[in-house]
Design a protein around this motif. Structure first.
Motif, PDB file in Angstrom:
ATOM      1  N   THR B 353       0.860  -1.161  -0.036  1.00 19.62           N
ATOM      2  CA  THR B 353      -0.118   0.116   0.085  1.00 19.62           C
ATOM      3  C   THR B 353       0.768   1.318   0.033  1.00 19.62           C
ATOM      4  N   GLY B 354       0.234   2.289  -0.652  1.00 19.79           N
ATOM      5  CA  GLY B 354       0.961   3.411  -0.774  1.00 19.79           C
ATOM      6  C   GLY B 354       0.896   4.349   0.554  1.00 19.79           C
ATOM      7  N   ILE B 355      -0.075   3.906   1.404  1.00 25.83           N
ATOM      8  CA  ILE B 355      -0.478   4.451   2.525  1.00 25.83           C
ATOM      9  C   ILE B 355       0.819   4.665   3.411  1.00 25.83           C
ATOM     10  N   LYS B 356       1.700   3.629   3.222  1.00 26.89           N
ATOM     11  CA  LYS B 356       2.837   3.421   4.311  1.00 26.89           C
ATOM     12  C   LYS B 356       4.108   4.455   3.610  1.00 26.89           C
ATOM     13  N   THR B 357       4.067   5.089   2.602  1.00 32.25           N
ATOM     14  CA  THR B 357       5.061   5.410   2.007  1.00 32.25           C
ATOM     15  C   THR B 357       4.634   6.980   1.808  1.00 32.25           C
ATOM     16  N   VAL B 358       3.991   7.674   2.540  1.00 36.05           N
ATOM     17  CA  VAL B 358       3.380   8.957   2.423  1.00 36.05           C
ATOM     18  C   VAL B 358       4.382  10.036   2.070  1.00 36.05           C
ATOM     19  N   ASP B 359       5.725   9.876   2.472  1.00 32.40           N
ATOM     20  CA  ASP B 359       6.693  10.805   2.463  1.00 32.40           C
ATOM     21  C   ASP B 359       7.131  10.660   0.716  1.00 32.40           C
ATOM     22  N   LYS B 360       6.917   9.483   0.265  1.00 28.30           N
ATOM     23  CA  LYS B 360       7.362   9.267  -1.185  1.00 28.30           C
ATOM     24  C   LYS B 360       6.277  10.003  -2.015  1.00 28.30           C
ATOM     25  N   ILE B 361       5.003   9.563  -1.647  1.00 28.21           N
ATOM     26  CA  ILE B 361       3.677  10.242  -2.238  1.00 28.21           C
ATOM     27  C   ILE B 361       3.714  11.513  -2.377  1.00 28.21           C
ATOM     28  N   GLN B 362       4.165  12.361  -1.206  1.00 27.26           N
ATOM     29  CA  GLN B 362       3.961  13.533  -1.177  1.00 27.26           C
ATOM     30  C   GLN B 362       4.851  14.229  -2.325  1.00 27.26           C
ATOM     31  N   LYS B 363       6.021  13.719  -2.522  1.00 28.37           N
ATOM     32  CA  LYS B 363       7.100  14.108  -3.629  1.00 28.37           C
ATOM     33  C   LYS B 363       6.512  13.843  -4.965  1.00 28.37           C
ATOM     34  N   ILE B 364       5.901  12.729  -5.236  1.00 30.50           N
ATOM     35  CA  ILE B 364       5.510  12.295  -6.546  1.00 30.50           C
ATOM     36  C   ILE B 364       4.446  13.172  -6.964  1.00 30.50           C
TER      37      ILE B 364
END
Lengths: 365, 365
Positions: B353-364
């Motif tokens: 899940t992308g929910i675990k990698t919010v720091d990356k999601i914010q950048k993308i």
């Protein structure tokens, strides 16, 4: 089997509306109710299930729309735990497209928006519902505008934007509710889950699953803010009772978080205990359906309890030790269980994943 | 139906071991393989399924341990999408206790650790596997020590600690692997998923589910680091073929991320294209099972492809627009699909899940 007939009606003045109306409340200002007016007649509940659909649309014979959007919502697992002589049935609602129970309601709400061909849908949320609607709207090719309090968890906000939603940050949860409807354009539809009766029809599938699995519970313990989860679950039992599969409702226990306790205040007295603001999903001060919530509690001999941060943290720790990675709002229900006497086999829906609220997890552990 | 018999054997020197041995590799240093040596004889696959278990233990007649720990893993939904004349079957492996496919393997690995009564289990991980083992270990009453690179996503680290794991932060993913085994105590067991054959037995249930749902695919496209997911899926098809339910394997396509491409380098030439370090799950430089991975690719007429960050981001954006909230590592597989010619009905497991990698999601986004 004939088609199931639905009735969309004002809860106060009884005015009736067509299912494809764009209204979010009655002209008299009251909430709308959606009920089944004519049930299909079948011997067994399983005759109503489309078993090829491994999502909530397997129950579409009892839903207001068919061929809805699916992102794999529903059929969530149940984990049984024996704690202090109670057989607890944890229903893991965080096994879902966006990590919370709101996906069931959003699947229905957005499928309705698609059925009436709107371009933009508007929702207000403390976080989870906004994300659920964002994902389904994107999947359904509908624009989403979501009003949230500025201090909603960062993860929830980032993911809404990733799903292409327009996110409007407000000063408070109440301001989010107000602006969502005051800024509504002519071509928009307001699908606010605190008002929308279609949302509840999505939620009721949770109980159909319990019944399909032949699980029998004596009570339901549920963290409650707008009551959309509670009332959806009630709708599920109501349908099963109406069709003759059940005799009576289980007891409904509502858990609120200290600081925002409108239901407790109404039934008991003004809450003057500790604050429970860790439960960021329990922030609604004026639930539009409060009358119905009170009615459910009284009718089923349930109650409303309040928990504070200390109790939520203790419950979180216990749940994580069991391997159940919930968010604080979900832990509130388990914290509430400790204060309830007499229940033996409660259903506790674990409403949302802790993975979305890492900032809070870091502080707690 | 007689019991299924298993065989635990060195992949190189063929030495055989008892299923309850504490070893993580053969004395000769090679990886151990676990296979079924005697299959149950049944007419239909459904005769092998315990349908009352709504988790991966429904297939326990084909698993090395029974009555294992469950946190509701398995039975993940499949979302079908038609994209550019391909019928894609996305298997949503992030519908799981800790948000990744690793839960299947951890359920099996920890159930084994419990069966041989160890007190502490040790794992090395780039993040997801560590969290999965932490949750299952806690549920099973076993201590977990997890070695991870210091720059693993914050969310994954916080959640491991919340599950009571001892988290050891290392300089690199390789250092994590090395220290996990060099610091192993006499009473500890190393369950590293890159080595453990029991992990693969958990993973194979993913394919049993596909078969139970009567889904037919011509290929599998899978982001690959240690190959535990790929080899587990292969084990699933192998069991079905051995029992006569299938004729042949689908094509296996491996997707790696530019920068760390040991499998690509082995089959083609040294990768000299762009970096794909957004896929934080694809970090293993020396996969212990690389020989087996290469064999699977060659045997099934598959291939290995490499994607870079630009391609991963484009794939992420497409998936989020579909409402599929994955982490970058999962998006790598969908990015890989764009480079494969000829496949018509691929299975693409969406691994985390992308929910675990919010720091990356914010950048993308």
């Amino acid at each position: 089997m004939r088609d199931t007939l639905f009735e969309l009606k004002c809860s106060k003045c009884n005015r009736e509306f067509n299912l494809v109306v764009k209204k979010w409340r009655c002209d008299c200002g009251s909430v709308l109710n959606l009920k089944i007016s004519e049930y299909p007649v079948v011997e067994n509940f399983s005759d109503l299930i489309d078993k090829n659909q491994r999502n909530l649309w397997r129950y579409e014979s009892l839903l207001p729309f068919k061929n809805g959007i699916t992102l794999g919502e529903g059929l969530t697992p149940v984990v049984k735990k024996k704690v202090e002589n109670k057989n607890i049935f944890f229903k893991l609602e965080y096994f879902s497209p966006t990590g919370s129970f709101k996906d069931r309601g959003a699947a229905m709400g957005v499928s309705r928006a698609k059925a009436i061909r709107v371009k933009t849908m508007v929702e207000d949320s403390s976080g989870n519902a906004g994300l659920a609607y964002s994902a389904y709207a994107s999947a359904g090719g509908i624009r989403a505008r979501i009003y949230i309090p500025f201090d909603a968890p960062i993860g929830k906000k980032a993911l809404m934007r990733a799903c292409n939603a327009e996110v409007v940050e407000c000063k408070t949860r109440e301001e989010a509710s107000e602006r969502a409807v005051s800024e509504l354009g002519d071509d928009d539809i307001y699908v606010g889950h605190t008002w929308d009766p279609f949302f509840l029809e999505g939620m009721k599938t949770e109980i159909f699953e319990i019944f399909e699995e032949k699980i029998v519970v004596d009570s339901v313990i549920i963290p409650t803010s707008s009551g959309s989860h509670l009332l959806g679950i009630y709708r599920g039992f109501e349908d099963l009772i109406q069709m003759g599969f059940f005799d009576d409702f289980p007891e409904f226990y509502v858990v609120q978080a200290g600081g925002i306790t409108p239901i407790y205040n109404r039934i008991h007295r003004k809450w003057d205990g500790g604050i429970g603001d860790l439960a960021d999903g329990l922030r609604i001060v004026n639930p539009p359906r409060i009358e119905q919530i009170v009615e459910v509690i009284e009718k089923t001999n349930g109650d409303v309890l309040v928990v504070d941060n200390e109790e939520i943290i203790a419950a979180m720790k216990e749940l994580y030790r069991m391997g159940l990675l919930v968010e604080p709002t979900s832990a509130a229900a388990y914290a509430g269980l400790k204060k309830i006497k007499g229940v033996k086999s409660p259903l506790i829906p674990l409403t949302g994943t802790g993975i979305k609220t890492v900032d809070k997890i870091q502080k707690i552990f």
